[in-house]
Design an enzyme around this catalytic site. Sequence first.
Site, PDB file in Angstrom:
ATOM      1  N   TYR A   1       0.842  -1.197   0.000  1.00 51.81           N
ATOM      2  CA  TYR A   1       0.000   0.000   0.000  1.00 51.81           C
ATOM      3  C   TYR A   1       0.876   1.245   0.000  1.00 51.81           C
ATOM      4  O   TYR A   1       2.038   1.225   0.404  1.00 51.81           O
ATOM      5  CB  TYR A   1      -0.930   0.032   1.215  1.00 51.81           C
ATOM      6  CG  TYR A   1      -0.231   0.086   2.542  1.00 51.81           C
ATOM      7  CD1 TYR A   1       0.143   1.297   3.107  1.00 51.81           C
ATOM      8  CD2 TYR A   1       0.078  -1.078   3.242  1.00 51.81           C
ATOM      9  CE1 TYR A   1       0.800   1.359   4.320  1.00 51.81           C
ATOM     10  CE2 TYR A   1       0.735  -1.036   4.455  1.00 51.81           C
ATOM     11  CZ  TYR A   1       1.093   0.186   4.990  1.00 51.81           C
ATOM     12  OH  TYR A   1       1.758   0.240   6.193  1.00 51.81           O
ATOM     13  N   CYS A   2       0.291   2.348  -0.461  1.00 49.80           N
ATOM     14  CA  CYS A   2       0.888   3.674  -0.313  1.00 49.80           C
ATOM     15  C   CYS A   2      -0.062   4.499   0.542  1.00 49.80           C
ATOM     16  O   CYS A   2      -0.836   3.928   1.317  1.00 49.80           O
ATOM     17  CB  CYS A   2       1.173   4.314  -1.671  1.00 49.80           C
ATOM     18  SG  CYS A   2      -0.302   4.649  -2.674  1.00 49.80           S
ATOM     19  N   PHE A   3      -0.048   5.813   0.423  1.00 50.29           N
ATOM     20  CA  PHE A   3      -0.882   6.619   1.314  1.00 50.29           C
ATOM     21  C   PHE A   3      -2.367   6.506   0.971  1.00 50.29           C
ATOM     22  O   PHE A   3      -3.190   6.231   1.840  1.00 50.29           O
ATOM     23  CB  PHE A   3      -0.452   8.083   1.284  1.00 50.29           C
ATOM     24  CG  PHE A   3      -1.236   8.938   2.249  1.00 50.29           C
ATOM     25  CD1 PHE A   3      -1.140   8.723   3.607  1.00 50.29           C
ATOM     26  CD2 PHE A   3      -2.085   9.932   1.792  1.00 50.29           C
ATOM     27  CE1 PHE A   3      -1.866   9.485   4.505  1.00 50.29           C
ATOM     28  CE2 PHE A   3      -2.822  10.701   2.674  1.00 50.29           C
ATOM     29  CZ  PHE A   3      -2.708  10.473   4.032  1.00 50.29           C
TER      30      PHE A   3
END
EC number: 2.9.1.3
Length: 376
Positions: free
Chosen positions: A102-104
């Site tokens: 995941y990222c933000f």
Amino acid sequence: MSLLDAGKDLPIVEDLLALFLQDVPMLDVRAPIEFNEGAFPGSINLPLMDDADRVAIGTRYKQQGQDAAIELGLQRVSGDIKAARVNAWENFVRQHPEGVLYCFRGGLRSRTSQQWLYEQTGIRYPRVHGGYKAMRRFLLEQLAMLASAIQPIILSGRTGSGKTRFLHAFQQQIDLEALANHRGSAFGNQPTPQPPQIGFENSLTIQLLRQFHQGQHTLLFEDESRSIGSVHIPEVLFQALSQAPLVLMQVADEERVEISYQEYVVDNIAAFTAVNGGDTEAGFAAFSAYLLGSLAKVQRRLGGVRYQQAQGMMERALRQQILDGSTTAHYDWVRFILLDYYDPMYDYQISKKQERLVFTGTPAEVRAYLASQNIR
């Protein structure tokens, strides 16, 4: 394929509850500064962009728009740098094939990481829909629900009663001090740093979720103030804890002195030495600074005379430790701090909680009472 199309056909995970209940391994591709502000327990940070990349690309985005920002990103994360980052992801993925990344926000960074990983390895590794922001929002919502759904019972007792050790004899418990990496007093600092507030809240909510979904709705907590070192108990949970039934465990003074000596002297010396790579001199120096620094925190409350007494006892104990390695002289300040400083404060605090007190007894009696309340 353009970066805007990257990862569109690769798998997406939307069941956030399952991620946390099943302790799914998580690959966090955010920049280190984002990760250090708050993360999930067990997640590993292998960023797509480092902090400098993130600042430069963000500035380009604001000044010239998305296409220009993407172009700069491809320039900065290319060649050997790109290869090294994809190789790091591949190592994680092969070790944790059941994990997610995941990222933000679950957008361009995580889709790009997915796509590059797929191009190099052929592995279709899932990304989390909505990314860190969605998971964080989910946990905050769950915390609000759990604070009213669980039934807390609070374990109280004077400092040094061994409440934390006692707590660990039960499955239905939440150790707030362990999550905060702090013993919850002026002498509570650990050799390793505390988590950031967001990380503390994430870990706390995940533990509550797991207990709740295992059918354990009545949970034992140690009696804590609002703040535990540099972190604080979320207000919605603190309100529930501050109104919960209180169980008071009574332990003889000399036993409390022995427990405190073991935890604050013997265990801490070993911990500070371990953190300093086994170097006993560096460990002793760190332990000495911890002791005298902790005492300085309560100087005003102790008052000048008692502070000088306690400081003298500590310094004599430290000198003796240097001379022959003995730590028994530390008993003097431990006993003094417990009986002359902590006990009067505790007596005052417990006097304000009498209406919540439902049981008082020895550790064995408290254990039997909690068993009668179906706490295992």
